[in-house]
Scaffold this active site. Structure first.
Site, PDB file in Angstrom:
ATOM      1  N   GLY A  86       1.313  -2.774  -6.199  1.00  8.57           N
ATOM      2  CA  GLY A  86       1.250  -1.474  -5.540  1.00  8.57           C
ATOM      3  C   GLY A  86      -0.100  -0.827  -5.782  1.00  8.57           C
ATOM      4  O   GLY A  86      -1.095  -1.156  -5.131  1.00  8.57           O
ATOM      5  N   GLY A  87      -0.150   0.068  -6.763  1.00  4.10           N
ATOM      6  CA  GLY A  87      -1.360   0.857  -7.042  1.00  4.10           C
ATOM      7  C   GLY A  87      -2.652   0.056  -7.059  1.00  4.10           C
ATOM      8  O   GLY A  87      -3.642   0.446  -6.429  1.00  4.10           O
ATOM      9  N   TRP A 134       0.818  -1.224   0.000  1.00  4.24           N
ATOM     10  CA  TRP A 134       0.000   0.000   0.000  1.00  4.24           C
ATOM     11  C   TRP A 134       0.845   1.265   0.000  1.00  4.24           C
ATOM     12  O   TRP A 134       0.327   2.360  -0.152  1.00  4.24           O
ATOM     13  CB  TRP A 134      -0.933   0.009   1.210  1.00  4.24           C
ATOM     14  CG  TRP A 134      -1.963  -1.084   1.196  1.00  4.24           C
ATOM     15  CD1 TRP A 134      -2.173  -2.018   0.219  1.00  4.24           C
ATOM     16  CD2 TRP A 134      -2.951  -1.348   2.213  1.00  4.24           C
ATOM     17  NE1 TRP A 134      -3.220  -2.837   0.557  1.00  4.24           N
ATOM     18  CE2 TRP A 134      -3.717  -2.452   1.779  1.00  4.24           C
ATOM     19  CE3 TRP A 134      -3.260  -0.773   3.446  1.00  4.24           C
ATOM     20  CZ2 TRP A 134      -4.772  -2.979   2.535  1.00  4.24           C
ATOM     21  CZ3 TRP A 134      -4.299  -1.297   4.202  1.00  4.24           C
ATOM     22  CH2 TRP A 134      -5.048  -2.379   3.748  1.00  4.24           C
ATOM     23  N   GLU A 153      11.823   1.842  -3.775  1.00  2.59           N
ATOM     24  CA  GLU A 153      11.679   3.208  -3.233  1.00  2.59           C
ATOM     25  C   GLU A 153      12.584   3.411  -2.018  1.00  2.59           C
ATOM     26  O   GLU A 153      13.055   4.515  -1.764  1.00  2.59           O
ATOM     27  CB  GLU A 153      10.202   3.490  -2.927  1.00  2.59           C
ATOM     28  CG  GLU A 153       9.427   3.729  -4.228  1.00  2.59           C
ATOM     29  CD  GLU A 153       8.042   3.143  -4.265  1.00  2.59           C
ATOM     30  OE1 GLU A 153       7.421   2.947  -3.215  1.00  2.59           O
ATOM     31  OE2 GLU A 153       7.568   2.866  -5.392  1.00  2.59           O
ATOM     32  N   SER A 174       3.424  -2.233 -11.890  1.00  4.34           N
ATOM     33  CA  SER A 174       2.182  -2.009 -12.634  1.00  4.34           C
ATOM     34  C   SER A 174       1.416  -3.305 -12.924  1.00  4.34           C
ATOM     35  O   SER A 174       0.806  -3.450 -13.983  1.00  4.34           O
ATOM     36  CB  SER A 174       2.444  -1.220 -13.919  1.00  4.34           C
ATOM     37  OG  SER A 174       3.020   0.041 -13.603  1.00  4.34           O
ATOM     38  N   GLY A 180       4.701   1.879 -10.703  1.00  7.32           N
ATOM     39  CA  GLY A 180       3.853   3.060 -10.628  1.00  7.32           C
ATOM     40  C   GLY A 180       3.813   3.872 -11.915  1.00  7.32           C
ATOM     41  O   GLY A 180       3.345   5.003 -11.929  1.00  7.32           O
ATOM     42  N   GLU A 209      11.260  -6.370  -9.325  1.00  7.95           N
ATOM     43  CA  GLU A 209      10.480  -5.182  -9.653  1.00  7.95           C
ATOM     44  C   GLU A 209      11.346  -4.225 -10.471  1.00  7.95           C
ATOM     45  O   GLU A 209      12.111  -3.431  -9.907  1.00  7.95           O
ATOM     46  CB  GLU A 209      10.023  -4.486  -8.374  1.00  7.95           C
ATOM     47  CG  GLU A 209       9.143  -5.352  -7.508  1.00  7.95           C
ATOM     48  CD  GLU A 209       8.275  -4.504  -6.591  1.00  7.95           C
ATOM     49  OE1 GLU A 209       7.049  -4.551  -6.736  1.00  7.95           O
ATOM     50  OE2 GLU A 209       8.827  -3.772  -5.759  1.00  7.95           O
TER      51      GLU A 209
HETATM   52  P1  PGA Z   1       2.943  -0.638  -8.666  1.00  4.42           P
HETATM   53  O1  PGA Z   1       3.977  -0.837  -7.473  1.00  4.42           O
HETATM   54  O2  PGA Z   1       2.121  -1.895  -8.760  1.00  4.42           O
HETATM   55  O3  PGA Z   1       2.134   0.562  -8.293  1.00  4.42           O
HETATM   56  O4  PGA Z   1       3.764  -0.419  -9.908  1.00  4.42           O
HETATM   57  C1  PGA Z   1       4.590  -2.078  -7.222  1.00  4.42           C
HETATM   58  C2  PGA Z   1       5.543  -1.969  -6.060  1.00  4.42           C
HETATM   59  O5  PGA Z   1       6.235  -0.953  -5.935  1.00  4.42           O
HETATM   60  O6  PGA Z   1       5.635  -2.870  -5.206  1.00  4.42           O
END
Ligand code: PGA
Length: 253
Positions: free
Chosen positions: A236-237, A10, A99, A215, A175, A169
């Site tokens: 993520g999103g 999240w 991140e 994504s 994202g 990733e």
């Molecule tokens: P995302 O993020 O699905 O929004 O691209 C994935 C993640 O950073 O774990």
């Protein structure tokens, strides 16, 4: 075949109400599926771990943290230890999310300390690796991912390594709406499995789950999951919308 694993990251989203309602919706609408046909984990912000753990109740949804610190306790302002996370009901912790590596500046060495501390304390790490767009364009994906995997597992016995889940990733896909194609993802997943086989052995390489993240959404989840070395998704999103996340869970079985 390992059991598929779908984890929702999240990030720095939700609040005290929406974290609980999202967790409740996912738990209520995946009964009979979660824990049986697919492992599911939710990784809310630290402050909502307690409420989310209570919201998933006695469903089979696991709760994970987005990060962890390697020291057991002491003067580390702002950090959260393995035992604190276990105390709040966490099963998993992300380690080395891109991140954390690229925005906050975590090194491979720090990520390795986190993975090691998590495993030693009985928390299952999800070790994230992935290349930047410039690195991919420069043909350095293999080199970058190899370094992150080797450094991530440094010093871990085979027995401890078995507790690790990997997540590939590609940073350029996170994202951005740009998903790696299933073939692009598969190539790197196969590389990661081969590396684990070389560091440990082929049995361990076969058993460790490797998630794809970047994504992932209902429209591409099934195609990604069809690849031989993709055992699950780190979302993520799309994990912030109950409908989308549940569709992804269903696409994984
Ligand atoms: P995302 O993020 O699905 O929004 O691209 C994935 C993640 O950073 O774990």
């Amino acid at each position: 075949m390992t059991k598929p694993f779908i984890a929702g990251n999240w990030k720095m989203n939700t609040d005290s109400r929406s974290s609980v309602s999202l967790a409740e919706a996912v738990a209520a609408r995946t009964t009979g599926l979660a824990g049986r046909q697919v492992d599911v984990a939710l990784c809310p912000p630290f402050v909502y771990l307690g409420p989310v753990f209570r919201a998933v109740g006695n469903s089979s949804i696991a709760v994970g943290a987005q990060d962890v610190y390697f020291q057991p306790d002491g003067a580390f302002t702002g950090e959260v230890s393995v035992s604190m996370l276990k105390d709040m009901g966490c099963t998993y912790a992300l380690c080395g999310h891109s991140e954390r590596r690229h925005v906050i500046g975590e090194s491979d060495e720090l990520v390795n300390k986190k993975v090691t501390a998590a495993v030693s304390g009985g928390l299952l790490p999800i070790l994230c690796v992935g290349e930047l767009i410039e690195q991919r364009k420069a043909g350095r994906t293999t080199e970058v991912v190899t370094g992150q995997v080797k450094n991530g597992f440094a010093g871990l016995s085979a027995e401890k390594a078995l507790a690790v889940t990997m997540a590939y990733e590609p940073v350029w896909a996170i994202g951005t709406g740009l998903t790696a194609t299933p073939q692009q993802a598969q190539e790197v997943h196969a590389l990661i499995r081969e590396l684990i086989g070389r560091i440990y052995d082929s049995r361990l390489a076969d058993e460790i789950r490797i998630l794809y993240g970047g994504s992932a959404k209902p429209g591409n989840a099934a195609a990604l999951m069809q690849e031989q070395d993709i055992d699950g998704l780190l979302v993520g999103g799309a994990s912030l919308k109950a409908d989308d996340f549940i569709d992804i869970i269903k696409a994984a079985v």
